[in-house]
Scaffold this motif. Structure first.
Motif, PDB file in Angstrom:
ATOM      1  N   HIS A   6      18.641 -46.226  50.746  1.00 20.23           N
ATOM      2  CA  HIS A   6      17.786 -45.846  49.822  1.00 20.23           C
ATOM      3  C   HIS A   6      16.363 -46.068  50.363  1.00 20.23           C
ATOM      4  O   HIS A   6      15.314 -46.046  49.790  1.00 20.23           O
ATOM      5  CB  HIS A   6      17.912 -46.757  48.484  1.00 20.23           C
ATOM      6  CG  HIS A   6      18.971 -46.707  47.976  1.00 20.23           C
ATOM      7  ND1 HIS A   6      19.192 -45.782  46.873  1.00 20.23           N
ATOM      8  CD2 HIS A   6      20.280 -47.359  47.904  1.00 20.23           C
ATOM      9  CE1 HIS A   6      20.409 -45.773  46.458  1.00 20.23           C
ATOM     10  NE2 HIS A   6      21.065 -46.670  46.798  1.00 20.23           N
TER      11      HIS A   6
ATOM     12  N   GLN B 187      23.681 -52.407  40.338  1.00 21.79           N
ATOM     13  CA  GLN B 187      24.867 -52.904  41.319  1.00 21.79           C
ATOM     14  C   GLN B 187      25.789 -53.239  40.831  1.00 21.79           C
ATOM     15  O   GLN B 187      26.155 -53.660  39.551  1.00 21.79           O
ATOM     16  CB  GLN B 187      23.954 -53.642  42.301  1.00 21.79           C
ATOM     17  CG  GLN B 187      23.145 -53.059  43.288  1.00 21.79           C
ATOM     18  CD  GLN B 187      23.897 -52.024  44.179  1.00 21.79           C
ATOM     19  OE1 GLN B 187      24.844 -52.346  44.854  1.00 21.79           O
ATOM     20  NE2 GLN B 187      23.753 -50.743  44.315  1.00 21.79           N
TER      21      GLN B 187
ATOM     22  N   THR C 294      20.616 -42.290  43.915  1.00 24.68           N
ATOM     23  CA  THR C 294      19.266 -42.999  44.004  1.00 24.68           C
ATOM     24  C   THR C 294      19.346 -43.677  42.838  1.00 24.68           C
ATOM     25  O   THR C 294      18.748 -44.984  43.014  1.00 24.68           O
ATOM     26  CB  THR C 294      17.983 -41.823  43.822  1.00 24.68           C
ATOM     27  OG1 THR C 294      18.190 -40.913  42.844  1.00 24.68           O
ATOM     28  CG2 THR C 294      18.221 -40.929  45.134  1.00 24.68           C
TER      29      THR C 294
ATOM     30  N   LEU D 199      19.148 -54.636  47.320  1.00 26.33           N
ATOM     31  CA  LEU D 199      18.419 -53.269  46.728  1.00 26.33           C
ATOM     32  C   LEU D 199      17.688 -53.579  45.613  1.00 26.33           C
ATOM     33  O   LEU D 199      16.956 -52.669  44.871  1.00 26.33           O
ATOM     34  CB  LEU D 199      19.693 -52.411  46.242  1.00 26.33           C
ATOM     35  CG  LEU D 199      20.563 -52.035  47.422  1.00 26.33           C
ATOM     36  CD1 LEU D 199      21.593 -50.950  46.838  1.00 26.33           C
ATOM     37  CD2 LEU D 199      19.860 -51.447  48.453  1.00 26.33           C
TER      38      LEU D 199
ATOM     39  N   ARG E 250      20.760 -47.745  43.196  1.00 25.69           N
ATOM     40  CA  ARG E 250      19.898 -48.756  43.645  1.00 25.69           C
ATOM     41  C   ARG E 250      19.605 -49.917  42.596  1.00 25.69           C
ATOM     42  O   ARG E 250      19.572 -51.010  42.761  1.00 25.69           O
ATOM     43  CB  ARG E 250      18.627 -48.434  44.110  1.00 25.69           C
ATOM     44  CG  ARG E 250      17.771 -49.459  44.950  1.00 25.69           C
ATOM     45  CD  ARG E 250      16.346 -49.101  45.403  1.00 25.69           C
ATOM     46  NE  ARG E 250      15.588 -48.850  44.327  1.00 25.69           N
ATOM     47  CZ  ARG E 250      15.162 -49.982  43.460  1.00 25.69           C
ATOM     48  NH1 ARG E 250      15.263 -51.012  43.756  1.00 25.69           N
ATOM     49  NH2 ARG E 250      14.269 -49.704  42.175  1.00 25.69           N
TER      50      ARG E 250
END
Lengths: 357, 317
Positions: free
Chosen positions: A122, A95, A89, A172, A92
């Motif tokens: 996500h 990147q 998680t 994201l 996110r």
């Protein structure tokens, strides 16, 4: 506190042997104790020759490779010790943009599917329509037409593919983007486009970059702070301008002198440092200073026995060399003859003279 | 005047957009290349004819497969009946019409090839994908599991395929299902190895790393990233092994492990086997089923080869 802080990060790959039961017969010290910090909204450039561990370091931040030791503090959380699902998680917010724009895109997925997959993982953007709206928005930001959605990676050009890679990271809404050689697979004209795009995005979205590259010009253009890596560890770190104005570590000097100067007068007369030999094997790094086997300034004392630490020499300029101050002051002589001061004209004269004899 | 040109421009724009927004997936492109390939065309035609025969064979066959012409074939005197107007391919050793038996047997033969390949494909793909998934994303434990599974598959591969098929058939007894299972089992390790190997290659690719860095769950990475890219060699192998399955079934029948009720349910492999006893006096009896097997196998092989070429991204024009 900095947004991203690496403290003594080590990534050692075990070398295994054996028919049935694997025995570890050694380690490849890909990254061997790197500490650096990246400030929010800034760009940290990481340079070094092939095989020095810069890509591995970049991947270790995202835990794409296992971190052997050390900590990666991101916004107050130590990523190195996070359980797998929590790390997932966390990805996110961190990147990555890859070197090979085609290889990093699934050839059997269309652009919409590539870009929405991360969001689905996500739980960003509820319905399909909302996601598509968002993807269109991002595509416009990276300068791709909206009709790209239904197309496949092989239908795009190299520069466009890299934009897709950047868009994939952007959907994201990450805080940090690690760019692993973002432009080295592209034509020079496209390189500039992509670099400018990265800079524009940083300005408008407040992104933080860790840019990994071997091209000094690219890194200089984009970075606020530059770290120079050699054989798994940092040898020098300084604000971009300071590093280019006055490189302090012998390795950095050699790297800088390899960059051609776009002025034939200067180019012909400047001194170039040629490093002899290859990069030593990271499975069996030299004792003492890692660079002493190839260093033109290597001394009999200390260099071969003691590993120098990264020390601040003023103004945020850090160098890992026992004799940095002496070299700068000119009190230490070069010991190896691997420096080529000869200007091209002299060499040309010599060539002409030889047949006359 | 100007409105007209505007309209034309608009139309051109619209059609251009339509063309470019459709997007050609790799599968679709492969199909396009497949259609252009002569090899695929020939293969597909052969298979189509074969399929048609398998469906309508029993109805168009001039005689029932069990019908005998008594008093015309004398095996012990080496008197056989060759091709004639009444029986196009002649009579076999029991005085039955070979042409009719071959038409009826097409269905059995196709069924055998398809079912046994499907068994090999499904079980092999299942094992291969499990093993491949473990190896690529299962960490150290997964690699151990993969290693164990693959050693078992290697043991199966090490056995001669015919021996393996014979032992399976020996355990299950003599029937058509047995032949299908036996040949299917022989194909399992091939498919498993192939899929796992392809998955390992894809597992190390950049886009899988990218998917990982996006935070996509491992299960999903296997399903959406690794699997679709690993399937093409397996599909090609399936078309190729359809041909070998028919030939292997003939070999099993040859050894007497095939179809027990061969009078009513003729099959090309069995016909070939029976014909070999009379090869000196009636060689043509063997030639017809052998030719049929060869042509069908050729059809599947041609299509398989063409598919491999079409799916190979390196050959993409």
């Amino acid at each position: 506190m900095s947004l991203l802080e690496l403290d003594d990060v080590k990534v050692h790959f075990p070398v295994k042997k054996g028919l049935i039961f694997d025995r570890t017969v050694g380690h490849v010290y890909a990254v061997d104790g790197v500490s650096l910090s990246v400030e929010e909204g800034q760009t940290y450039g990481l340079v070094g020759e092939s095989g020095c561990g810069k890509t591995t370091l970049g991947r270790s931040v995202l835990r794409l490779v296992d971190i052997t030791d050390g900590s990666v503090n991101f916004d107050g959380t130590d990523l190195a010790k996070l359980p797998a699902e929590e790390m997932r998680t966390f990805r996110r917010r961190l990147q990555m943009v890859f070197q090979d724009p085609l290889g990093s895109l699934n050839p059997r997925q269309n652009i919409e599917s590539i870009l929405s997959e991360g969001m689905a993982a996500h739980g960003i953007g509820g319905t399909r329509e909302e996601r598509r709206e968002k993807i269109r928005d991002i595509l416009a930001k990276v300068g791709l037409p909206a009709n790209a959605l239904a197309r496949y990676p092989h239908e795009f050009s190299g520069g466009q593919r890299q934009r897709i890679g950047i868009a994939r990271a952007l959907v994201l809404e990450p805080d940090v983007i690690i760019c692993d050689e973002p432009v080295s697979a592209l034509d020079v004209s496209i390189q500039a486009q992509v670099i400018n795009l990265l800079e524009e995005l940083q300005e408008s979205l407040g992104l933080t970059y860790l840019v990994i590259a071997h091209d000094l010009a690219v890194v200089r253009h984009i970075s606020d702070v530059i770290g120079v890596m050699y054989l798994g560890s940092l040898v020098e770190e300084a604000p971009s301008d300071a590093l280019y104005a006055e490189p302090r570590h012998p390795y950095t000097k050699a790297l800088m002198s390899a960059v051609p100067v776009p002025d034939p007068e200067v180019e012909d007369r400047r001194e170039r440092i040629l490093l002899t030999g290859d990069l030593p094997s990271p499975a069996n790094p030299p004792a003492g200073c890692r660079f002493h086997t190839r260093c033109p300034w290597a001394q009999d004392t200390l260099c071969a026995t003691e590993r120098p630490a990264l020390k601040d020499v003023g103004g945020g300029h850090k160098v890992a060399c026992h004799f940095a101050a002496e070299i700068a002051a000119g009190t230490v002589e070069r010991t190896a003859a691997s420096v080529v001061p000869a200007t091209r004209e002299e060499m040309a004269d010599r060539v002409v003279e030889t047949p006359a004899e | 005047m100007s409105t007209k040109t505007d309209k034309i421009d608009r139309l051109a724009e619209l059609t251009a957009q339509q063309e470019s927004s459709s997007g050609a997936s790799l599968w679709r492109e492969a199909l396009k290349r497949l259609r252009a390939s002569k090899m695929a065309l020939v293969g597909a035609w052969i298979i189509a004819v074969f399929l048609l025969l398998a469906i309508i064979g029993p109805w168009v066959a001039p005689y029932a497969p069990g019908q005998q012409w008594r008093g015309e074939v004398f095996v012990n005197r080496a008197e056989f009946v060759g091709a004639r107007a009444e029986n196009w391919f002649g009579l076999d050793h029991l005085g039955r019409d070979i042409f009719s038996r071959m038409l009826v047997g097409a269905r059995q033969t196709l069924l055998l090839g398809v079912v046994s390949t499907l068994i090999g494909l499904s079980v092999g793909a299942l094992i291969g994908s499990f093993s491949g998934a473990c190896a690529t994303l299962g960490g150290r434990v997964g690699q151990r599991i993969d290693s164990v599974v693959m050693r078992c598959i290697d043991i199966m591969l090490a056995l001669p395929s015919l021996l393996l098929a014979v032992s399976v058939a020996a355990v299950l007894g003599q029937s058509m299902t047995t032949v299908m299972i036996a040949i299917g089992v022989v194909q399992i390790p091939v498919f498993a190895r192939l899929l796992r190997g392809a998955m390992l290659v894809q597992g190390g690719s950049d886009y899988v790393l990218a998917a990982h860095s996006l935070g996509i769950r491992k299960r999903r990475i296997v399903l959406t990233q690794i699997m679709p890219n690993s399937l093409s060699p397996v599909i090609v192998q399936a078309t190729l092994s359809l041909a070998t399955a028919i030939i292997e079934a003939a070999a099993l029948s040859f050894l007497g492990l095939g179809n027990p009720d061969s009078a009513k349910n003729p099959e090309w492999g069995v016909m070939l086997t029976q014909a070999q006893n009379y090869a000196d006096s009636a060689p043509m009896m063997a030639v017809y089923p052998a030719l049929a097997i060869i042509i069908t196998a050729l059809g599947f092989t041609l299509l398989g080869e063409a598919m491999r070429e079409a799916l190979d991204p390196k050959l993409r024009g």
